[in-house]
Write an enzyme that holds these catalytic residues in place. Structure first.
Site, PDB file in Angstrom:
ATOM      1  N   ILE A 168      47.802  27.994  30.482  1.00  0.00           N
ATOM      2  CA  ILE A 168      48.830  27.654  31.501  1.00  0.00           C
ATOM      3  C   ILE A 168      49.660  26.366  31.200  1.00  0.00           C
ATOM      4  CG2 ILE A 168      47.564  28.519  33.550  1.00  0.00           C
ATOM      5  CD1 ILE A 168      46.364  25.690  33.917  1.00  0.00           C
ATOM      6  N   LYS A 169      50.819  26.331  31.629  1.00  0.00           N
ATOM      7  CA  LYS A 169      51.680  25.194  31.459  1.00  0.00           C
ATOM      8  C   LYS A 169      51.458  24.051  32.319  1.00  0.00           C
ATOM      9  CE  LYS A 169      56.293  24.166  29.816  1.00  0.00           C
ATOM     10  NZ  LYS A 169      55.798  22.840  29.902  1.00  0.00           N
ATOM     11  N   LEU A 170      51.039  22.685  32.123  1.00  0.00           N
ATOM     12  CA  LEU A 170      51.379  21.517  32.840  1.00  0.00           C
ATOM     13  C   LEU A 170      52.558  20.805  33.008  1.00  0.00           C
ATOM     14  CD1 LEU A 170      47.599  20.518  31.879  1.00  0.00           C
ATOM     15  CD2 LEU A 170      48.053  22.080  33.605  1.00  0.00           C
ATOM     16  N   SER A 210      57.447  20.085  25.137  1.00  0.00           N
ATOM     17  CA  SER A 210      58.358  20.976  25.682  1.00  0.00           C
ATOM     18  C   SER A 210      59.481  21.172  24.941  1.00  0.00           C
ATOM     19  CB  SER A 210      58.304  20.678  27.343  1.00  0.00           C
ATOM     20  OG  SER A 210      56.802  20.776  27.704  1.00  0.00           O
ATOM     21  N   GLU A 267      54.799  17.796  32.593  1.00  0.00           N
ATOM     22  CA  GLU A 267      54.893  17.077  31.574  1.00  0.00           C
ATOM     23  C   GLU A 267      54.784  15.557  32.440  1.00  0.00           C
ATOM     24  OE1 GLU A 267      57.422  19.293  31.849  1.00  0.00           O
ATOM     25  OE2 GLU A 267      57.275  20.263  30.131  1.00  0.00           O
TER      26      GLU A 267
END
Ligand code: GLU
Length: 542
Positions: free
Chosen positions: A307-309, A320, A311
């Site tokens: 999963i992408k958190l 990113s 920034e």
């Protein structure tokens, strides 16, 4: 001529708030032809991480925030690590003790908690009870021998203290309501308050720009400056930056997204805790909301779950695919309005137009869409060489398989003009760097582009293959002509021809412009991928 300093406590990565402080320090120093100092405030032995100072310095440099004096570069105020300046602090602390402006105290943490609880129960502000007679040096030695913690407290003034703040105006504090505070801890290290005041004086600092959370510390600092005969500085306490969900931007934003993802994925607890290198106990505490693990742990667990958190730290933005020119421009506008009508500004333009009085009192929103737009604009503004350098830096920080000579990378960058991030460039061009047999086909696109209408897309591929093989001369132009002719003959839009081809060579329907993509890949490889796609999906139905 302003002398400013950025004074991070190296407890973790440089986050967006710290970067903003450092940037304004730099802008003011440069605008006034002054000096910008970097000072590492590493006197909290329990919280410092040995690698964090280096990380903070790397991140500042990546942003283009270069210091005139500080670690690595030296300067008249050396050393710039506070942990190497203990003798200096002790001299001032001893002077305060002998002037009876500070005194020893021997309270245990439990005793202090009791005092605080008592004050809280009586709904009173906690004020440390200053003894009528200060303990002597001898009594301090005795306390040490008895195993009691020996700290030193500063005698806070009873006078009113006025902070003339460039952002908030005149802020008045009543000294009577402020407690005597510790200036040397029982571990022998000075507190932040003492070290910061001493260093600001010795390093000739004139202006302090910092976050508003430090406003409460300022009356104590001013009182200390007076007691030590130091000059008072110009203060500017910046308003908060809040994230889109409300609340201060912090690592908790990342933690929240991760926590929700863990709760819904319900992964093997032992496994994920070990990925994050934290104990099961810490993991449980995290899920219950009692504590937040450190960043590397959060990032590792997120990567594991795919999963992408959001920034938060500068290094997150780097990963990113943001470029520093855009970030600097964007963070400069958080709580500051330059006296220009342009929003897209380079560092030089920001310096040229900087005006401390235009910092705003109100909180600013961290608008991620705006940041993306800024990134796109700044990518367009960079020279070819600069953009290439940025892209290579980005690639070296990822696990990207993209490795190519500069010529190809430049061609890719050109073909991707208008991309919002370097990650987007990498994604769109990644088909060039995977083996034909390892292409991952996006299932939804396969259904829509290949299989729908009784496999019309796949049938188109077979025709395309022959046309490609028949091309006499291969160029972007000849590929384009061929695709357009084919679409015309079949009486369909170009998309009906281009999309199956794109999906066959990339596995997705997002890529570089198709004519260029085929030209870069080469006819042989393109045909191989067409063959693969046909044999993999023909006969499949929806
Ligand atoms: N070390 C402090 C911090 O990181 C510095 C605050 C200040 O600028 O005085 O918050």
């Amino acid at each position: 001529m302003a002398v400013t300093r950025f004074a991070p406590s190296p407890t973790g990565y440089l986050h967006i708030g710290g970067a903003r402080t450092a940037l304004f320090d730099l802008l003011l120093a440069r605008k006034t032809s002054g000096k910008f100092i970097l000072r590492i405030e590493d006197t909290d032995q329990s919280r410092n991480s040995p690698t964090a100072a280096k990380q903070v310095m790397d991140d500042l440099r990546w942003l283009g925030i270069e210091w005139d004096h500080g670690p690595d570069v030296g300067g008249p105020g050396e050393p710039y690590f506070q942990s190497q300046r203990l003798d200096i602090y002790n001299k001032y602390i001893d002077q305060l003790i002998s002037d009876e402006k500070a005194y020893y105290c021997f309270d245990t943490p439990e005793e202090l908690t009791q005092m605080r609880d008592k004050a809280a129960a009586a709904k009173k502000n906690f004020l440390y009870p200053r003894p009528s007679q200060f303990p002597t040096e001898k009594q301090a030695d005795q306390a040490r021998a008895d195993g009691r913690p020996v700290a030193v407290r500063f005698c806070m003034t009873d006078d009113d203290i006025i902070v003339e703040d460039s952002v908030r105006g005149r802020v008045k504090f009543s000294g009577k309501e402020l407690s005597d505070f510790i200036i040397r801890k029982s571990d022998g290290f000075p507190t932040y308050h003492l070290a910061c005041v001493v260093d600001d004086e010795l390093m000739g600092v004139t202006h302090i720009i910092r976050g508003q959370e430090h406003l409460m510390n300022t009356p104590g600092h001013i009182a200390l400056q007076k007691a030590l005969g130091f000059k008072t500085l110009v203060y500017a306490h910046m308003a908060l930056t809040v994230s889109e969900g409300g609340g201060k931007m912090s690592k908790r934003d990342k933690a929240k997204v991760l926590k929700d993802a863990i709760k819904s994925a319900n992964p093997d607890k032992e496994k994920i805790a070990s990925v994050g290198n934290i104990s099961i106990q810490d993991f449980d505490d995290f899920l219950k909301g009692n504590s937040t693990p450190d960043n590397p742990a959060i990032d590792a667990m997120a990567e594991f779950l795919g999963i992408k958190l959001p920034e938060i730290n500068i290094v997150d933005f780097f990963k990113s695919g943001y470029i520093p020119e855009a970030l600097v421009n964007f963070i400069a506008l958080l709580g500051y309005s330059p006296p220009t009508d342009k929003e897209i500004l380079t560092l030089d333009e920001l310096i040229e137009t900087f005006d401390l009085s235009r910092l705003s009192k109100t909180n600013s929103l961290f608008d991620r869409k705006k940041l993306l737009a800024f990134n796109m604009e700044h990518m367009k503004l960079l020279s070819e060489e600069k953009l290439l350098q940025r892209y290579k830096d980005f690639l070296s920080g990822t696990n990207s398989p993209a490795s190519a000579d500069d010529k190809l990378l430049l061609r890719i960058l050109k073909a991707c003009e208008g991309a919002r991030t370097l990650a987007e460039v990498e994604f769109k061009s990644s088909f060039l760097f995977v083996d034909a047999n390892n292409i991952k086909y996006d299932q939804k696109s396969v259904e829509k582009v290949f299989l729908k209408n009784s496999g019309q897309g796949l049938a188109m591929l077979a025709e395309l293959k022959q046309q490609l093989l028949d091309l006499k001369e291969v160029s972007e132009k000849s590929i384009e002509d061929m695709l357009r002719n084919l679409a015309e003959r079949k009486e369909v839009g170009l998309g009906k021809v281009a999309q199956p081809l794109r999906l066959a060579i990339c596995g997705t329907t997002v890529s570089l412009p198709i004519f260029e993509a085929v030209d870069m890949l080469g006819i042989e490889e393109t045909v191989k991928r067409i063959d693969n796609a046909i044999s993999k999906f023909s006969g499949k139905t929806l």
